[in-house]
Design an enzyme around this catalytic site. Structure first.
Site, PDB file in Angstrom:
ATOM      1  N   ASP A 163     -10.841   3.613   4.502  1.00  0.00           N
ATOM      2  CA  ASP A 163     -11.244   2.205   4.404  1.00  0.00           C
ATOM      3  C   ASP A 163     -12.773   2.083   4.362  1.00  0.00           C
ATOM      4  O   ASP A 163     -13.292   1.033   3.986  1.00  0.00           O
ATOM      5  CB  ASP A 163     -10.745   1.446   5.652  1.00  0.00           C
ATOM      6  CG  ASP A 163      -9.604   0.492   5.360  1.00  0.00           C
ATOM      7  OD1 ASP A 163      -9.471   0.071   4.199  1.00  0.00           O
ATOM      8  OD2 ASP A 163      -8.866   0.164   6.304  1.00  0.00           O
ATOM      9  N   LYS A 223       0.843  -1.205   0.000  1.00  0.00           N
ATOM     10  CA  LYS A 223       0.000   0.000   0.000  1.00  0.00           C
ATOM     11  C   LYS A 223       0.877   1.253   0.000  1.00  0.00           C
ATOM     12  O   LYS A 223       0.654   2.188  -0.760  1.00  0.00           O
ATOM     13  CB  LYS A 223      -0.908   0.018   1.244  1.00  0.00           C
ATOM     14  CG  LYS A 223      -2.070  -0.952   1.176  1.00  0.00           C
ATOM     15  CD  LYS A 223      -2.816  -1.057   2.513  1.00  0.00           C
ATOM     16  CE  LYS A 223      -3.890  -2.140   2.410  1.00  0.00           C
ATOM     17  NZ  LYS A 223      -4.586  -2.431   3.675  1.00  0.00           N
ATOM     18  N   GLN A 257      -4.592  -1.327   9.866  1.00  0.00           N
ATOM     19  CA  GLN A 257      -4.546  -2.630   9.207  1.00  0.00           C
ATOM     20  C   GLN A 257      -5.151  -3.703  10.115  1.00  0.00           C
ATOM     21  O   GLN A 257      -4.805  -3.802  11.290  1.00  0.00           O
ATOM     22  CB  GLN A 257      -3.089  -2.977   8.839  1.00  0.00           C
ATOM     23  CG  GLN A 257      -2.925  -4.269   8.072  1.00  0.00           C
ATOM     24  CD  GLN A 257      -3.548  -4.239   6.666  1.00  0.00           C
ATOM     25  OE1 GLN A 257      -3.665  -3.183   6.042  1.00  0.00           O
ATOM     26  NE2 GLN A 257      -3.966  -5.388   6.172  1.00  0.00           N
TER      27      GLN A 257
HETATM   28  N1  GUN Z   1      -7.046  -6.419   6.152  1.00  0.00           N
HETATM   29  C1  GUN Z   1      -7.405  -7.092   5.038  1.00  0.00           C
HETATM   30  N2  GUN Z   1      -7.972  -6.255   4.134  1.00  0.00           N
HETATM   31  C2  GUN Z   1      -7.976  -5.032   4.702  1.00  0.00           C
HETATM   32  C3  GUN Z   1      -8.428  -3.761   4.254  1.00  0.00           C
HETATM   33  O1  GUN Z   1      -8.958  -3.571   3.151  1.00  0.00           O
HETATM   34  N3  GUN Z   1      -8.244  -2.742   5.130  1.00  0.00           N
HETATM   35  C4  GUN Z   1      -7.683  -2.926   6.367  1.00  0.00           C
HETATM   36  N4  GUN Z   1      -7.574  -1.864   7.156  1.00  0.00           N
HETATM   37  N5  GUN Z   1      -7.257  -4.088   6.798  1.00  0.00           N
HETATM   38  C5  GUN Z   1      -7.406  -5.135   5.973  1.00  0.00           C
END
Ligand code: GUN
Length: 285
Positions: free
Chosen positions: A120, A53, A97
């Site tokens: 998110d 990311k 995350q």
């Molecule tokens: N863990 C797995 N997918 C995601 C996501 O799209 N966002 C976040 N914050 N954690 C994740």
């Protein structure tokens, strides 16, 4: 007949080229879009996602800050950090995350993020806004899936969409987004009785269960669009999805591969949401 393979890398790179221009326009006006990612603990898969990311953000001319807290960090310390990011004008998007270590209450951390920085789309206010058709941000993975359907001009209205998986990250928001576009939506789980009866009637089948290759060709209607959100690492180190790709490819109309399908779209839509957040912040100045 072999399905059209929806290549997420190609669609993602087209979108990223547009995002780069939007980011450059903001930089020219003195505002570099900034994303802060909070990672707690040392889950190896999460560490890879976060690294990817951050790298993608930098490549698109955005600023990215990763805060990696040791697993033993207190919830209060992370909450304090989120509060500081909420009022930091250089940060437009904040992402925690998931999953978090067991002693964390994920919902409290997510609810502490300023909603205008909740890129998110997991804050309860944004979840409610999505349910009522007013989302501030669409959660990145289902948003990426919708972009793939759009790219291929796949009809949604009036179609039967079956979502297998009920997570807050994918299954639930995916169902709401398909519903918003007029699909008749059925939500199943990997444990649904007679699952095949549902999946075989799907015009659009979205699978997010984390069960490697659980969707077999016999579970899919001829010509259906099959979207595989699963990423499973097998004992031999290879990745595979929740769909038994090659046999299902012979039956489906459109299908996404793993890797190279939904994965690159998720990161792209995270960047899109962050740039959107920065553009809104600029207008509000
Ligand atoms: N863990 C797995 N997918 C995601 C996501 O799209 N966002 C976040 N914050 N954690 C994740």
């Amino acid at each position: 007949m072999s399905a059209d393979i929806i290549n997420g890398n190609i669609i993602a790179s087209k979108i990223r080229a547009e995002l780069k221009i939007r980011a450059e326009n903001l930089v020219k006006r003195g505002m570099q879009p900034g994303l802060a990612v909070i990672l707690v603990g040392d889950d190896p898969a999460s560490a890879i996602y976060v690294r990817n990311k951050a790298k993608a953000c930098r490549e698109s001319g955005m600023r990215s800050e990763v805060y990696n807290f040791p697993g033993e960090t207190s919830q209060e310390a992370v909450l304090e950090h989120i509060h500081a990011l909420n009022v930091n004008p250089e940060i437009h998007g904040i992402l925690v995350q998931l999953p978090l270590p067991a002693h964390f209450e994920s919902h409290r951390l997510i609810a502490s993020i300023a909603i205008e920085k909740d890129v998110d789309g997991f804050h309860p206010c944004n979840v409610g806004a999505l349910a009522t058709g007013n989302a501030l941000f669409y959660p990145c993975t289902p948003y990426g899936v919708m972009m793939m359907l759009k790219e291929r001009d796949i009809l949604i209205e009036g179609q039967h969409a079956v979502v297998v998986g009920r997570s807050n990250i994918v299954g639930k928001p995916m169902s709401l987004m398909l519903l918003e576009k007029g699909a008749t939506v059925t939500i199943c789980t990997s444990k649904t009785r007679e699952l095949t009866e549902y999946t075989r009637s799907a015009d659009i089948l979205v699978v997010a269960t984390g069960k490697p290759r659980m969707i077999t060709a016999g579970m899919v209607k001829s010509g259906a669009t099959v979207i595989d959100v699963g990423i499973n690492r097998m004992d031999d180190g290879t990745l595979c999805g929740d769909v038994d790709f090659f046999p299902v490819m012979e039956k489906a109309g459109h299908i996404t591969p793993v890797p190279g399908g939904v994965g690159p779209m998720t990161i792209t839509m995270l960047m899109s949401n962050t740039i959107e957040a920065a553009e809104r912040a600029r207008k509000a100045r």
